[in-house]
Scaffold this active site. Structure first.
Site, short mmCIF file in Angstrom:
data_model
loop_
_atom_site.label_atom_id
_atom_site.label_comp_id
_atom_site.label_asym_id
_atom_site.label_seq_id
_atom_site.Cartn_x
_atom_site.Cartn_y
_atom_site.Cartn_z
N ARG A 272 0.84 -1.21 0.00
CA ARG A 272 0.00 0.00 0.00
C ARG A 272 0.87 1.26 0.00
O ARG A 272 2.06 1.20 0.20
CB ARG A 272 -0.86 0.05 1.28
CG ARG A 272 -1.64 -1.18 1.57
CD ARG A 272 -2.09 -1.21 3.03
NE ARG A 272 -2.92 -0.05 3.32
CZ ARG A 272 -2.75 0.76 4.37
NH1 ARG A 272 -1.79 0.53 5.24
NH2 ARG A 272 -3.54 1.78 4.56
N VAL B 33 8.74 -8.05 9.52
CA VAL B 33 10.15 -7.65 9.49
C VAL B 33 10.81 -7.63 10.86
O VAL B 33 12.03 -7.51 10.97
CB VAL B 33 10.37 -6.27 8.79
CG1 VAL B 33 9.94 -6.32 7.33
CG2 VAL B 33 9.70 -5.13 9.54
N ASN C 51 11.16 -0.38 3.42
CA ASN C 51 10.06 0.59 3.49
C ASN C 51 9.13 0.35 4.67
O ASN C 51 8.58 1.29 5.24
CB ASN C 51 9.30 0.53 2.17
CG ASN C 51 7.98 1.28 2.21
OD1 ASN C 51 7.95 2.49 2.04
ND2 ASN C 51 6.88 0.57 2.46
N TYR D 227 9.13 7.36 17.45
CA TYR D 227 9.21 7.33 15.98
C TYR D 227 10.46 8.08 15.50
O TYR D 227 11.25 7.56 14.71
CB TYR D 227 7.94 7.95 15.38
CG TYR D 227 8.00 8.13 13.88
CD1 TYR D 227 7.78 7.05 13.03
CD2 TYR D 227 8.30 9.36 13.32
CE1 TYR D 227 7.86 7.20 11.64
CE2 TYR D 227 8.38 9.53 11.94
CZ TYR D 227 8.16 8.45 11.11
OH TYR D 227 8.24 8.60 9.74
N LYS E 110 13.79 6.48 13.56
CA LYS E 110 14.19 6.88 12.20
C LYS E 110 15.58 7.51 12.20
O LYS E 110 16.35 7.33 11.25
CB LYS E 110 13.16 7.85 11.61
CG LYS E 110 11.82 7.18 11.26
CD LYS E 110 11.97 6.16 10.14
CE LYS E 110 10.62 5.65 9.65
NZ LYS E 110 10.75 4.71 8.54
N1 LIG Z 1 3.54 8.62 4.78
C1 LIG Z 1 4.32 9.61 5.17
O1 LIG Z 1 3.91 10.77 5.22
C2 LIG Z 1 5.75 9.35 5.59
C3 LIG Z 1 6.51 10.40 6.12
C4 LIG Z 1 7.81 10.16 6.53
C5 LIG Z 1 8.36 8.89 6.40
N2 LIG Z 1 7.60 7.89 5.89
C6 LIG Z 1 8.20 6.55 5.79
O2 LIG Z 1 8.03 6.04 4.48
C7 LIG Z 1 7.74 4.65 4.52
C8 LIG Z 1 6.39 4.35 3.88
O3 LIG Z 1 5.41 5.20 4.45
P1 LIG Z 1 3.87 4.76 4.53
O4 LIG Z 1 3.14 5.88 5.15
O5 LIG Z 1 3.46 4.23 3.20
O6 LIG Z 1 4.03 3.56 5.57
P2 LIG Z 1 2.89 2.79 6.40
O7 LIG Z 1 1.65 2.75 5.60
O8 LIG Z 1 2.83 3.36 7.78
O9 LIG Z 1 3.56 1.35 6.51
C9 LIG Z 1 3.98 0.65 5.37
C10 LIG Z 1 3.79 -0.80 5.58
O10 LIG Z 1 4.66 -1.29 6.59
C11 LIG Z 1 4.19 -2.57 6.90
N3 LIG Z 1 4.62 -2.97 8.25
C12 LIG Z 1 4.50 -2.33 9.42
N4 LIG Z 1 5.00 -3.08 10.41
C13 LIG Z 1 5.46 -4.22 9.84
C14 LIG Z 1 6.09 -5.39 10.33
N5 LIG Z 1 6.37 -5.56 11.62
N6 LIG Z 1 6.43 -6.35 9.44
C15 LIG Z 1 6.17 -6.20 8.14
N7 LIG Z 1 5.57 -5.13 7.61
C16 LIG Z 1 5.22 -4.15 8.46
C17 LIG Z 1 2.67 -2.54 6.78
O11 LIG Z 1 2.31 -3.68 6.01
P3 LIG Z 1 0.83 -4.34 6.09
O12 LIG Z 1 -0.11 -3.22 5.74
O13 LIG Z 1 0.89 -5.43 5.10
O14 LIG Z 1 0.66 -4.82 7.52
C18 LIG Z 1 2.41 -1.22 6.06
O15 LIG Z 1 1.53 -1.32 4.99
C19 LIG Z 1 7.79 4.25 6.00
O16 LIG Z 1 9.09 3.80 6.31
C20 LIG Z 1 7.51 5.57 6.70
O17 LIG Z 1 8.03 5.63 8.02
C21 LIG Z 1 6.31 8.08 5.49
#
Ligand SMILES: NC(=O)c1ccc[n+]([C@@H]2O[C@H](COP(=O)([O-])OP(=O)(O)OC[C@H]3O[C@@H](n4cnc5c(N)ncnc54)[C@H](OP(=O)(O)O)[C@@H]3O)[C@@H](O)[C@H]2O)c1
Length: 248
Positions: free
Chosen positions: A21, A70, A96, A160, A164
């Site tokens: 996603r 993970v 990711n 968090y 990071k």
């Molecule tokens: N979105 C933002 O605004 C933002 C801002 C700064 C940094 N980031 C970083 O960018 C990356 C992607 O962001 P995002 O918002 O798309 O992330 P997210 O939706 O919060 O998480 C991405 C995926 O991580 C998986 N996940 C979480 N815990 C897990 C575990 N223990 N084992 C395996 N999978 C796990 C989940 O998979 P399932 O759904 O299959 O459980 C989730 O769909 C992340 O590293 C996030 O910290 C995002």
């Protein structure tokens, strides 16, 4: 006759954790669009993972989804082994998968702290270590997904932000430890608007504070991942903030 678009990652194989996603899916699609075969991992989002595999395959590359927690060493070993068995190797690992949570410091529990570090820091460590011998064989790359929150302190996100910041340091340590075979870099997204209604007011406020006068999109982040995926190995150990200038 129209010329075929160049596919700079043709013949390369990518593993994207948490790629079912949101930003992981966007990165998987961008890498596939550049010609890479893609394995994604998912934990809970089986349906989204299936949809992403169909969409990635639609770009004319091989795609598969693997269940993986993970934080769990055994689960990581199995998923990496399976990805290599199915796709023949790993050229690029995108760490990711992560979690995000808001909590005031006084109320932050030990369990919350440990869970955040387990997914956001231990996860990339475990997956990188398991993928290492395959990445070495291909002179590969690791791309970690960090955060502006790992560069700037956010008061209600101690766990968090710290997790990071640790990942950013892991990026630099690995860049040194795994050179010259493997390049290791990190994309640090700022405020990314993924269209969540509950966040709409917050997103409007943040856009106003951002020099570029908008929040980021999943395409902005996927473009940064693609940049590192295509970059020369001489670019290593870098943390690239993708934040429209918000962190300046
Ligand atoms: N979105 C933002 O605004 C933002 C801002 C700064 C940094 N980031 C970083 O960018 C990356 C992607 O962001 P995002 O918002 O798309 O992330 P997210 O939706 O919060 O998480 C991405 C995926 O991580 C998986 N996940 C979480 N815990 C897990 C575990 N223990 N084992 C395996 N999978 C796990 C989940 O998979 P399932 O759904 O299959 O459980 C989730 O769909 C992340 O590293 C996030 O910290 C995002």
């Amino acid at each position: 006759m129209t010329e075929l678009a160049p596919k700079p990652l043709q013949g390369k194989t990518v593993l994207v954790t948490g790629g079912a996603r949101r930003l992981g899916r966007a990165s998987a699609l961008a890498l596939a669009g550049a010609g890479a075969d893609v394995a994604i991992t998912f934990r809970d989002s089986l349906r989204d993972a299936q949809r992403t595999v169909i969409d990635v395959s639609g770009l004319g590359v091989r795609a598969l989804a693997l269940a993986c927690d993970v934080t769990d060493e055994k689960s990581v070993k199995t998923a990496v082994k399976e990805a290599v068995r199915e796709l023949g190797g790993i050229d690029i690992l995108v760490n990711n998968a992560a979690n995000y949570e808001t909590a005031t410091f006084e109320k932050l529990t030990l369990a919350q702290w440990d869970a955040m570090f387990a997914s956001n820091t231990r996860g990339p460590f475990l997956v990188s270590r398991e993928a290492l011998k395959f990445l070495r064989l291909r002179r590969g790359k690791i791309i970690n997904m960090g955060s502006l929150g790992g560069l700037r302190p956010w008061a209600d996100h101690a766990h968090y932000c710290s997790s990071k910041a640790a990942l950013h340091m892991l990026t630099k340590v690995l860049a040194k430890a795994l050179a010259p075979e493997i390049a290791v870099n990190c994309v640090a997204p700022g405020m990314i608007d993924l269209g969540e209604k509950a966040a709409a007011n917050f997103m409007r406020r943040m856009a106003k504070q951002t020099p570029m006068q908008r929040n980021g999109t999943s395409d902005d982040i996927a473009a940064a991942v693609l940049f590192f995926a295509r970059a020369p190995h001489f670019i290593t150990g870098q943390i690239l903030a993708v934040d429209g200038g918000l962190g300046l």
